[in-house]
Design a protein around this motif. Structure first.
Motif, PDB file in Angstrom:
ATOM      1  N   ALA B 124      45.451  46.026  35.537  1.00 12.89           N
ATOM      2  CA  ALA B 124      45.003  45.205  36.254  1.00 12.89           C
ATOM      3  C   ALA B 124      44.995  44.281  35.347  1.00 12.89           C
ATOM      4  CB  ALA B 124      43.129  45.621  35.886  1.00 12.89           C
ATOM      5  N   THR B 125      45.241  44.068  33.670  1.00 18.90           N
ATOM      6  CA  THR B 125      45.456  42.974  33.129  1.00 18.90           C
ATOM      7  C   THR B 125      46.883  42.813  33.371  1.00 18.90           C
ATOM      8  OG1 THR B 125      46.293  44.298  31.555  1.00 18.90           O
ATOM      9  CG2 THR B 125      44.451  43.728  31.236  1.00 18.90           C
ATOM     10  N   GLY B 129      47.792  38.359  32.885  1.00 17.52           N
ATOM     11  CA  GLY B 129      48.032  37.570  32.793  1.00 17.52           C
ATOM     12  C   GLY B 129      49.005  36.505  33.633  1.00 17.52           C
ATOM     13  N   LEU B 130      48.879  36.063  34.398  1.00 21.26           N
ATOM     14  CA  LEU B 130      49.777  35.855  34.992  1.00 21.26           C
ATOM     15  C   LEU B 130      48.361  34.328  35.790  1.00 21.26           C
ATOM     16  CD1 LEU B 130      52.022  35.275  37.625  1.00 21.26           C
ATOM     17  CD2 LEU B 130      50.560  36.006  38.540  1.00 21.26           C
ATOM     18  N   VAL B 131      47.209  34.734  35.774  1.00 22.34           N
ATOM     19  CA  VAL B 131      46.594  33.856  35.794  1.00 22.34           C
ATOM     20  C   VAL B 131      46.196  32.533  34.940  1.00 22.34           C
ATOM     21  CG1 VAL B 131      43.939  32.774  36.622  1.00 22.34           C
ATOM     22  CG2 VAL B 131      45.021  34.942  37.991  1.00 22.34           C
ATOM     23  N   GLN B 132      45.955  33.509  33.279  1.00 21.61           N
ATOM     24  CA  GLN B 132      46.346  33.086  31.807  1.00 21.61           C
ATOM     25  C   GLN B 132      47.441  31.947  32.436  1.00 21.61           C
ATOM     26  OE1 GLN B 132      44.857  35.656  29.835  1.00 21.61           O
ATOM     27  NE2 GLN B 132      43.327  35.243  30.144  1.00 21.61           N
ATOM     28  N   ASP B 133      48.578  32.467  32.400  1.00 27.34           N
ATOM     29  CA  ASP B 133      50.286  31.938  32.821  1.00 27.34           C
ATOM     30  C   ASP B 133      50.026  30.435  33.099  1.00 27.34           C
ATOM     31  OD1 ASP B 133      51.885  32.169  30.613  1.00 27.34           O
ATOM     32  OD2 ASP B 133      53.906  33.079  31.948  1.00 27.34           O
ATOM     33  N   ASN B 208      48.394  40.915  40.311  1.00 29.19           N
ATOM     34  CA  ASN B 208      49.113  40.453  40.754  1.00 29.19           C
ATOM     35  C   ASN B 208      49.425  39.555  41.914  1.00 29.19           C
ATOM     36  OD1 ASN B 208      51.414  39.454  37.920  1.00 29.19           O
ATOM     37  ND2 ASN B 208      51.409  41.810  38.574  1.00 29.19           N
ATOM     38  N   VAL B 209      48.555  40.160  42.983  1.00 25.50           N
ATOM     39  CA  VAL B 209      48.808  39.597  44.384  1.00 25.50           C
ATOM     40  C   VAL B 209      46.980  38.336  44.171  1.00 25.50           C
ATOM     41  CG1 VAL B 209      48.077  39.825  47.115  1.00 25.50           C
ATOM     42  CG2 VAL B 209      49.972  41.113  46.015  1.00 25.50           C
ATOM     43  N   THR B 220      40.317  37.961  39.496  1.00 27.25           N
ATOM     44  CA  THR B 220      41.611  38.825  38.424  1.00 27.25           C
ATOM     45  C   THR B 220      40.585  39.804  38.402  1.00 27.25           C
ATOM     46  OG1 THR B 220      42.909  36.742  38.949  1.00 27.25           O
ATOM     47  CG2 THR B 220      43.619  39.215  38.185  1.00 27.25           C
ATOM     48  N   ILE B 221      39.508  39.328  37.368  1.00 24.04           N
ATOM     49  CA  ILE B 221      39.197  40.440  36.102  1.00 24.04           C
ATOM     50  C   ILE B 221      38.376  41.630  37.203  1.00 24.04           C
ATOM     51  CG2 ILE B 221      37.279  40.638  34.368  1.00 24.04           C
ATOM     52  CD1 ILE B 221      38.801  37.980  32.956  1.00 24.04           C
ATOM     53  N   ILE B 222      37.515  40.686  37.914  1.00 25.89           N
ATOM     54  CA  ILE B 222      36.185  40.841  38.443  1.00 25.89           C
ATOM     55  C   ILE B 222      37.178  41.813  39.498  1.00 25.89           C
ATOM     56  CG2 ILE B 222      34.260  40.919  40.671  1.00 25.89           C
ATOM     57  CD1 ILE B 222      33.962  38.052  38.783  1.00 25.89           C
ATOM     58  N   ALA B 223      38.017  41.942  40.621  1.00 22.01           N
ATOM     59  CA  ALA B 223      38.508  42.196  41.369  1.00 22.01           C
ATOM     60  C   ALA B 223      39.445  43.812  40.530  1.00 22.01           C
ATOM     61  CB  ALA B 223      39.352  42.133  42.045  1.00 22.01           C
TER      62      ALA B 223
END
Lengths: 333, 308
Positions: B124-125, B129-133, B208-209, B220-223
């Motif tokens: 899940a993380t 990581g991708l969103v933060q990037d 990632n999707v 993303t975290i919630i999903a």
């Protein structure tokens, strides 16, 4: 070979927005090229298309002789790119950020250490090299971003509003650096919101408006096209009707030829004319005779602000910012 | 629209002079000598690395980021550890009866499920990581570099695989301390870590999707989090499906967790029970392939400079 050759560059987003509509750009090697325009004019879209981050929907783009669509990796290898939004990894130290960039571009291992030292030293982060980037101020992050964009000594570097939001001191330091890399032969492609910045740095400028280039040339050429010097007259703010009357008097005075631009401004009146210096006094006398109270006046050379106003109809790309160093307007005299 | 084309050119000399003056006027702000040494002349094209070099470069960055955030590493282990310890202590007595006794203690029954949970949390993380990037601008920075796209994602994924391996091993160690026995011994333990990795792929792809579609770390975290607990409880993770209500049993049959847990659990309780392990692995691999294809499609779109 030109650093950039773009012909008929078009970029239409999926929602139908025509961000760039048939842009031709030629940037010779070694130029310090300024790309100006109001927000939303297509500056960033163009720069992203040149840097292979967006695929053009029409036209041809060659960067350093490589076709951006057919051979994007060759383009990427030969460019440095600094995005509008500061791009550093906050969890890595300054040093690790530069090191990652060195590895990403394949800077030979033997050169890395000295390269990292030099670049950190250059952007004055040598002492902060071991600190995580998230502890940095906005200006420090920006400087770190510059360092990472140049690890591979690219022949051309794209700088998308590199100094936006920086204090004058930090901006000066970057200017100094940009001039230096340009003097060393690196072509610089700069977008900026600050016309004084473009004036101070750029040898060539293009202005984009609604996705089309509306003016190109050196800053001096563009200023010359404004059509003369600018006479600014301040009027008594209490007598608001005076501005229109004064404009009328100026137009009818016969002092200036038909090319003169007479505009009522917030503070009074501005006359742009080749004869502004010669006949300015006569206009002031005429105004006094007509009973218009003049509280101040000034004749100056045209600036890029005047160019911008003339070609885009907007006063400035963005709200005015404190100038980085002195007042660029003073320099033209 | 540019007016007055006349009067252009011809004054190049003068122009150049003006620029020189300006330069003189502003020199002396910094140390010119130092500048000169750092700003060497441009060099043409960057040499770039091979594919493996790109993988290694990105693998290192993501490992470094993980180590810099020990808090995240610890917190992501916290839930699984709490589950393992508390469930064993609180429900152990009751549950041992429920799982049919037969010498099987609840901690041995639960441990493989917790390993799968660790894989789920770590996967899940990945999207986070991708969103933060993306938010840090590093995604674009990587895309504008000559690195291979596949290498970039492979490096990131390998770093996540490493993390899952370490965390799964820690859980196996903790479970053993609490009294769990792995019927297949050390080779089985390694195989369990392998199953956790195979299991993680589909959820990694999923997160990632979500990341690439929402470009929003909260979403993303919630999903990822919202799905975790129901997925775990509506599976064979905590109790044998035979004793669960009919509707849960039905859902657990299509819940990927069940397949991961069943394969890992077989290695702990039954030995090399291929008749359980192979079908489970087949289901997981098919799922991985499906989700990974979707993820590759979206990541490719997001990184291939296509306007969308």
């Amino acid at each position: 070979m030109n650093a950039i050759d773009a012909t008929g560059l078009e970029l239409t987003y999926a929602d139908g927005t025509e961000a760039v509509r048939g842009v031709d750009l030629t940037v010779p090697e070694g130029a310090f090229f300024g790309f100006l325009g109001p927000n939303g004019a297509g500056k960033t879209t163009t720069i992203k298309a040149l840097a292979t981050l967006l695929r053009p929907t029409g036209g041809r783009v060659a960067v350093n002789g490589f076709d951006a669509v057919a051979n994007p990796r060759a383009v990427r290898r030969s460019i440095g790119y600094m995005a509008q939004e500061t791009s550093v990894d906050p969890e890595l130290t300054a040093r690790e950020n530069v090191k990652f960039a060195c590895e990403a571009y394949g800077v030979p291992r033997a050169e890395r250490r000295s390269r990292i030292d030099d670049l950190l030293d250059l952007v004055d982060l040598a002492d902060a090299g071991g600190k995580p980037a998230k502890a940095f101020s906005g200006g420090m992050k920006k400087r770190l971003d510059v360092a990472t964009a140049l690890v591979h000594r690219p022949p051309i570097v794209f700088l998308d509003e590199p100094t936006t939001g920086l204090d004058p001191k930090a901006r000066n330091r970057l200017w100094e650096y940009f001039r230096e890399i340009n003097a060393r032969g690196t072509t610089v492609f700069l977008t900026t919101q600050y016309l004084a910045e473009a004036d101070a740095l750029c040898s060539e400028i293009s202005v984009i408006l609604n996705g089309e280039i509306v003016a190109s040339g050196s800053p001096e050429e563009l200023k010359r096209r404004v059509g003369g010097d600018v006479l600014e007259i301040e009027l008594d703010p209490a007598a608001s009707a005076d501005a229109d009357r004064a404009a009328e008097i100026a137009r009818r005075s016969g002092l200036f030829d038909g090319n003169a631009a007479v505009v009522a401004t917030e503070s009074g009146l501005s006359v742009t004319s080749a004869e502004a210096k010669r006949f300015g006094t006569d206009l002031l006398v005429a105004l006094r005779d007509a009973g218009v109270v003049v509280t101040g006046f000034n004749v100056r050379s045209p600036t890029l602000d005047d160019v911008f106003l003339a070609v885009t109809g907007e006063a400035e790309p963005e709200t005015a910012e404190p100038e980085a160093e002195g007042d660029s307007r003073g320099r033209g005299r | 629209m540019s007016r007055g084309g006349d009067g252009e050119g011809g004054e190049n000399g003068k122009r150049g002079e003006g620029r020189e003056n300006r330069r003189d006027g502003e020199a002396g702000i910094g140390d010119a000598g130092r500048l000169r040494s750092a700003v060497a002349s441009p060099r043409g094209s960057a040499p770039g690395n091979g594919f493996l070099g790109d993988v290694w470069t990105n693998f290192k960055r993501w490992n470094l980021k993980a180590v810099r955030n020990p808090f995240v590493l610890v917190v992501s282990l916290l839930n699984p550890v709490i589950f393992l310890v508390l469930f064993t202590e609180v429900f152990g007595q009751v549950a041992t009866g429920a799982i049919g006794g037969g010498g099987v203690d609840y901690v041995s029954f639960l441990m493989p499920a917790i390993v799968i949970q660790v894989a789920l949390v770590a996967a899940a993380t990945s999207g986070i990581g991708l969103v933060q990037d993306i938010e840090d601008g590093m995604f674009e920075k990587v895309l504008v570099s000559p690195m291979s796209r596949v290498g970039v994602f492979a490096g990131k994924t390998l770093s996540e695989v490493l993390r899952i391996s370490v965390q799964a091993t820690l859980i196996l160690g903790l479970g053993t301390l609490l009294g769990a026995r792995i019927a297949t011994g050390l080779p089985g333990a390694i195989a369990i870590v392998g199953i956790a990795i195979v299991f993680s792929v589909w959820f990694t792809a999923f997160s990632n999707v979500v990341a690439i579609k929402t470009r929003n770390s909260e979403a993303t975290i919630i999903a990822a989090n919202v799905l975790q607990l129901p997925l775990l409880f509506v599976s064979s993770a905590f109790l044998p499906v035979e004793i669960l209500p009919g509707w849960i049993r039905a859902i657990s049959g299509v819940n990927p967790i069940t397949y991961g847990v069943d394969a890992a659990r077989a290695l702990v309780l039954d030995g090399w029970a291929w008749e359980t392990i192979l079908p489970s692995l087949a289901v997981l691999l098919a799922l991985d392939l499906a989700f990974a294809s979707i993820a590759v499609y979206y990541l490719d779109r997001a990184s291939s400079a296509t306007v969308d």
